[in-house]
Design a protein around this motif. Structure first.
Motif, PDB file in Angstrom:
ATOM      1  N   ARG A 171      30.811 -79.474  49.421  1.00  0.00           N
ATOM      2  CA  ARG A 171      30.642 -80.306  50.615  1.00  0.00           C
ATOM      3  C   ARG A 171      30.821 -81.783  50.270  1.00  0.00           C
ATOM      4  NH1 ARG A 171      25.911 -82.553  52.530  1.00  0.00           N
ATOM      5  NH2 ARG A 171      24.651 -81.127  51.252  1.00  0.00           N
ATOM      6  N   ASN A 193      34.604 -82.345  49.448  1.00  0.00           N
ATOM      7  CA  ASN A 193      35.442 -82.321  50.649  1.00  0.00           C
ATOM      8  C   ASN A 193      35.269 -83.585  51.478  1.00  0.00           C
ATOM      9  OD1 ASN A 193      36.502 -79.799  50.035  1.00  0.00           O
ATOM     10  ND2 ASN A 193      34.944 -78.681  51.190  1.00  0.00           N
ATOM     11  N   ALA A 194      34.042 -84.099  51.532  1.00  0.00           N
ATOM     12  CA  ALA A 194      33.805 -85.356  52.249  1.00  0.00           C
ATOM     13  C   ALA A 194      34.536 -86.506  51.560  1.00  0.00           C
ATOM     14  CB  ALA A 194      32.307 -85.635  52.327  1.00  0.00           C
ATOM     15  N   TYR A 238      37.320 -86.256  49.795  1.00  0.00           N
ATOM     16  CA  TYR A 238      38.751 -86.125  50.112  1.00  0.00           C
ATOM     17  C   TYR A 238      39.035 -86.572  51.543  1.00  0.00           C
ATOM     18  CZ  TYR A 238      39.486 -83.355  45.849  1.00  0.00           C
ATOM     19  OH  TYR A 238      39.575 -82.939  44.545  1.00  0.00           O
ATOM     20  N   GLN A 239      38.163 -86.202  52.468  1.00  0.00           N
ATOM     21  CA  GLN A 239      38.349 -86.592  53.862  1.00  0.00           C
ATOM     22  C   GLN A 239      38.296 -88.109  54.019  1.00  0.00           C
ATOM     23  OE1 GLN A 239      35.323 -85.077  56.516  1.00  0.00           O
ATOM     24  NE2 GLN A 239      36.094 -86.242  58.275  1.00  0.00           N
ATOM     25  N   LEU A 240      37.366 -88.727  53.317  1.00  0.00           N
ATOM     26  CA  LEU A 240      37.240 -90.181  53.396  1.00  0.00           C
ATOM     27  C   LEU A 240      38.515 -90.861  52.918  1.00  0.00           C
ATOM     28  CD1 LEU A 240      35.453 -92.737  53.823  1.00  0.00           C
ATOM     29  CD2 LEU A 240      34.837 -92.537  51.395  1.00  0.00           C
ATOM     30  N   GLU A 294      41.512 -89.647  52.617  1.00  0.00           N
ATOM     31  CA  GLU A 294      42.649 -89.358  53.486  1.00  0.00           C
ATOM     32  C   GLU A 294      42.688 -90.363  54.637  1.00  0.00           C
ATOM     33  OE1 GLU A 294      44.528 -85.668  56.145  1.00  0.00           O
ATOM     34  OE2 GLU A 294      42.585 -85.446  55.167  1.00  0.00           O
ATOM     35  N   GLY A 295      41.516 -90.639  55.205  1.00  0.00           N
ATOM     36  CA  GLY A 295      41.449 -91.597  56.301  1.00  0.00           C
ATOM     37  C   GLY A 295      41.685 -93.027  55.855  1.00  0.00           C
ATOM     38  N   SER A 304      32.575 -88.554  43.767  1.00  0.00           N
ATOM     39  CA  SER A 304      32.713 -88.119  45.153  1.00  0.00           C
ATOM     40  C   SER A 304      31.544 -88.614  45.993  1.00  0.00           C
ATOM     41  CB  SER A 304      32.805 -86.597  45.234  1.00  0.00           C
ATOM     42  OG  SER A 304      31.640 -85.988  44.735  1.00  0.00           O
ATOM     43  N   PRO A 317      31.359 -84.199  57.812  1.00  0.00           N
ATOM     44  CA  PRO A 317      32.645 -84.640  58.362  1.00  0.00           C
ATOM     45  C   PRO A 317      32.482 -85.668  59.472  1.00  0.00           C
ATOM     46  CG  PRO A 317      32.657 -82.266  58.034  1.00  0.00           C
ATOM     47  CD  PRO A 317      31.249 -82.717  57.776  1.00  0.00           C
ATOM     48  N   VAL A 330      31.779 -89.065  57.999  1.00  0.00           N
ATOM     49  CA  VAL A 330      32.988 -89.609  57.369  1.00  0.00           C
ATOM     50  C   VAL A 330      33.919 -90.184  58.442  1.00  0.00           C
ATOM     51  CG1 VAL A 330      35.048 -89.062  56.026  1.00  0.00           C
ATOM     52  CG2 VAL A 330      32.834 -88.081  55.362  1.00  0.00           C
ATOM     53  N   GLU A 331      34.074 -89.477  59.546  1.00  0.00           N
ATOM     54  CA  GLU A 331      34.895 -89.978  60.651  1.00  0.00           C
ATOM     55  C   GLU A 331      34.370 -91.312  61.158  1.00  0.00           C
ATOM     56  OE1 GLU A 331      35.015 -87.011  63.682  1.00  0.00           O
ATOM     57  OE2 GLU A 331      36.024 -85.520  62.420  1.00  0.00           O
TER      58      GLU A 331
END
Length: 287
Positions: free
Chosen positions: A187, A190-191, A193-195, A197-198, A216, A267, A270-271
């Motif tokens: 978790r 993945n957060a 990576y999501q961060l 990416e944005g 991470s 998620p 992070v958004e």
């Protein structure tokens, strides 16, 4: 030493009269296995300290094989896991780590006030066979151990424990257990990576250049030329009720820091961070 927490550990050791030799790395870098091996061979220290997660610069220290190296040189390995325990893969026994300390309030998600610790048999034996008593009674683990019942037959009074925080810790660890340790690691990853990416879509760059060395749980973002960092931080707080941190120590004025730990590591959150960055950059007409 590659950030403020290595510097703090150095300061604490010096105040207790220790002779300290620093292996200094620029913020954003970590000492390699070969560099550590060289220092152990040349200096013959009794203790090697490493920070698994240096949150001031966003670096993650590789630990595989270091414990064996320390054992070869009869050196205890001490590791700071304050911002990594439960958030990054960590194997105290398999990696041969002698003493680990952490924090309750980071990835574990408990209110602050406790510092979980663990000792290897070798480290515990070293402590129990001290020739002199620790100069601070409150931090004497032999005395604390008597109260907790793992040292001696009786349990004499040493201090009043923060019982409310201990119940909170038990509940936090129960939540971790229900999720599962590997699921928690994933978790957080993945957060991360999501961060990125944005942030990458916004043109922002990581402070730590080697992806293998990036934490991470605490992400450091280079402050771009032409961006007023305090203004962006204030904008995120005022408009989104979201706190973006600045650098610490050697990274002050150079980075933004985003913590993705414990309950905050979702998620949706992070958004929110990416949205706040985008709005703040547009407000300054950088985008």
């Amino acid at each position: 030493v590659s950030g403020i927490w290595g510097q703090r550990f150095t300061e604490k050791c010096l105040r207790h009269g220790a002779e300290v030799v620093q292996l200094v790395k620029e913020a954003g870098l970590t000492p390699s296995y070969d560099e550590i091996a060289k220092v152990l061979e040349e200096e013959k220290p009794q203790v090697l300290f490493l920070c698994h997660g240096e949150s001031s610069s966003g670096t993650k220290q590789k630990l595989d094989g270091v414990g064996e190296l320390c054992a070869k040189h009869d050196c205890l390995l001490v590791v700071d896991t304050v911002c990594t325990l439960v958030g990054e893969p960590f194997f105290a026994d398999a990696w041969g780590i002698d003493l680990v300390y952490s924090g309750a309030q980071k990835c574990i998600g408990c209110p602050p006030g406790l510092s979980p610790m663990t000792y290897s048999d070798k480290a515990y034996e070293k402590v129990m066979n001290r020739k002199t008593k620790p100069d601070i009674f409150s931090f004497d683990v032999t005395e604390v151990g008597r109260q907790w019942g793992f040292n001696g037959d009786k349990r004499p009074y040493h201090h009043t424990p923060p019982i409310n925080i201990m119940f909170a810790m038990r509940e936090a660890l129960q939540i971790v257990s229900e999720e599962g340790l590997e699921a928690s690691w994933n978790r957080h990853l993945n957060a991360h990576y999501q961060l990125w990416e944005g942030l990458d879509k916004l043109g922002l760059k990581p402070f730590v250049k080697n992806p293998e060395d990036r934490l991470s749980t605490v992400n450091c973002i280079e402050i771009p030329d032409g961006v007023d960092a305090p203004r962006l931080i204030a904008h995120a707080y005022d408009k989104y009720n979201l706190e973006i941190s600045g650098g610490l120590g050697g990274t002050a004025g150079k980075v933004f820091r985003i913590g993705l730990m414990g309950y905050n590591c979702t998620p949706r959150n992070v958004e929110s961070v990416v949205t706040a960055f985008e709005a703040g950059l547009k407000e300054q007409k950088w985008l």
